[in-house]
Design a protein around this motif. Sequence first.
Motif, PDB file in Angstrom:
ATOM      1  N   GLN A  42       0.799  -1.232   0.000  1.00  0.00           N
ATOM      2  CA  GLN A  42       0.000   0.000   0.000  1.00  0.00           C
ATOM      3  C   GLN A  42       0.831   1.280   0.000  1.00  0.00           C
ATOM      4  OE1 GLN A  42      -0.499   2.223   2.796  1.00  0.00           O
ATOM      5  NE2 GLN A  42      -1.920   3.537   1.629  1.00  0.00           N
ATOM      6  N   PRO A  43       1.888   1.400   0.851  1.00  0.00           N
ATOM      7  CA  PRO A  43       2.660   2.651   0.823  1.00  0.00           C
ATOM      8  C   PRO A  43       3.336   2.908  -0.522  1.00  0.00           C
ATOM      9  CG  PRO A  43       3.107   1.408   2.826  1.00  0.00           C
ATOM     10  CD  PRO A  43       2.333   0.492   1.927  1.00  0.00           C
ATOM     11  N   LEU A  44       3.771   1.842  -1.206  1.00  0.00           N
ATOM     12  CA  LEU A  44       4.432   2.017  -2.498  1.00  0.00           C
ATOM     13  C   LEU A  44       3.440   2.509  -3.545  1.00  0.00           C
ATOM     14  CD1 LEU A  44       6.270   0.001  -0.819  1.00  0.00           C
ATOM     15  CD2 LEU A  44       7.117  -0.775  -3.023  1.00  0.00           C
ATOM     16  N   TRP A  46       0.724   4.119  -2.855  1.00  0.00           N
ATOM     17  CA  TRP A  46       0.363   5.475  -2.427  1.00  0.00           C
ATOM     18  C   TRP A  46       1.312   6.500  -3.018  1.00  0.00           C
ATOM     19  CZ3 TRP A  46      -3.363   7.485   1.098  1.00  0.00           C
ATOM     20  CH2 TRP A  46      -3.148   8.815   1.485  1.00  0.00           C
ATOM     21  N   HIS A  47       2.628   6.229  -2.915  1.00  0.00           N
ATOM     22  CA  HIS A  47       3.635   7.194  -3.353  1.00  0.00           C
ATOM     23  C   HIS A  47       3.863   7.182  -4.865  1.00  0.00           C
ATOM     24  CE1 HIS A  47       4.949   8.668   0.533  1.00  0.00           C
ATOM     25  NE2 HIS A  47       5.139   7.433   0.991  1.00  0.00           N
ATOM     26  N   PHE A  48       3.796   5.994  -5.494  1.00  0.00           N
ATOM     27  CA  PHE A  48       4.246   5.888  -6.893  1.00  0.00           C
ATOM     28  C   PHE A  48       3.170   5.416  -7.863  1.00  0.00           C
ATOM     29  CE2 PHE A  48       7.837   4.974  -4.018  1.00  0.00           C
ATOM     30  CZ  PHE A  48       8.667   6.022  -4.345  1.00  0.00           C
ATOM     31  N   GLU A  49       2.047   4.961  -7.358  1.00  0.00           N
ATOM     32  CA  GLU A  49       0.912   4.453  -8.154  1.00  0.00           C
ATOM     33  C   GLU A  49       1.208   3.097  -8.782  1.00  0.00           C
ATOM     34  OE1 GLU A  49      -0.736   7.182 -10.939  1.00  0.00           O
ATOM     35  OE2 GLU A  49      -1.128   8.719  -9.422  1.00  0.00           O
ATOM     36  N   ASN A  50       2.336   3.003  -9.507  1.00  0.00           N
ATOM     37  CA  ASN A  50       2.676   1.745 -10.183  1.00  0.00           C
ATOM     38  C   ASN A  50       4.190   1.641 -10.377  1.00  0.00           C
ATOM     39  OD1 ASN A  50       3.286   3.436 -12.437  1.00  0.00           O
ATOM     40  ND2 ASN A  50       1.145   3.322 -13.086  1.00  0.00           N
ATOM     41  N   MET A  51       4.623   0.575 -11.036  1.00  0.00           N
ATOM     42  CA  MET A  51       6.054   0.328 -11.210  1.00  0.00           C
ATOM     43  C   MET A  51       6.703   1.385 -12.096  1.00  0.00           C
ATOM     44  SD  MET A  51       8.376  -1.595 -10.092  1.00  0.00           S
ATOM     45  CE  MET A  51      10.136  -1.561 -10.452  1.00  0.00           C
TER      46      MET A  51
END
Length: 202
Positions: A42-44, A46-51
């Motif tokens: 979830q935090p990733l 949240w910050h970046f949306e996707n890869m």
Amino acid sequence: MARKTQISKEVILETALKMLIRNGYSSVNIKTLSKEIGCSTQPLVWHFENMEGLRKDLAQYALSYANEKMRPAAENGVEAFEQVGVAFIHIAVAKPNLFRFLYLEGYSGSPAENFDALTKDDDNAELIKRISRDLGISEDSAGRYLQNTIIYTYGIAALSATGIIKASEDEIMNLVNSAADGFLMQEGADPDKIPKHKEKRK
């Protein structure tokens, strides 16, 4: 209202950079990165949306890290340029995954249109002026020296980072320093004005 994440973007990028340096960029994805941090995905998201968002920010973060390592401190133009070269070679030898990601896989920025572009950025333009002033050669001559040395250093660093050659940093810097001095003398620099290399290398 969505719950605010407790894992900062800085922590995520720092962890991703460590994974990249240790195991290569292919080891970094949302699932492996969240596992490394010890959190949910979830935090990733949240910050970046996707890869793709993570990749873009990681590329900039890694480039800033490398650029900071290569920031010269010397006042003399030739010595400052050598400091950049020493740091560049160190990344290639000690952190080959980072070197390949930034400088061989294209994540350090847009590709140069031609060889002249290597000396056109602001930092290199300033170095050219300093080298011209310190050695009493023209800016054109200083630019050719810079360009030739960059090309030579990039080539030998790539050979090391890809494992095509096995050599120590001292061995590589001996080759680079000898070539760089030769390029300077080719441009008419007085050998007595060329700074001696700081470290004695065998």
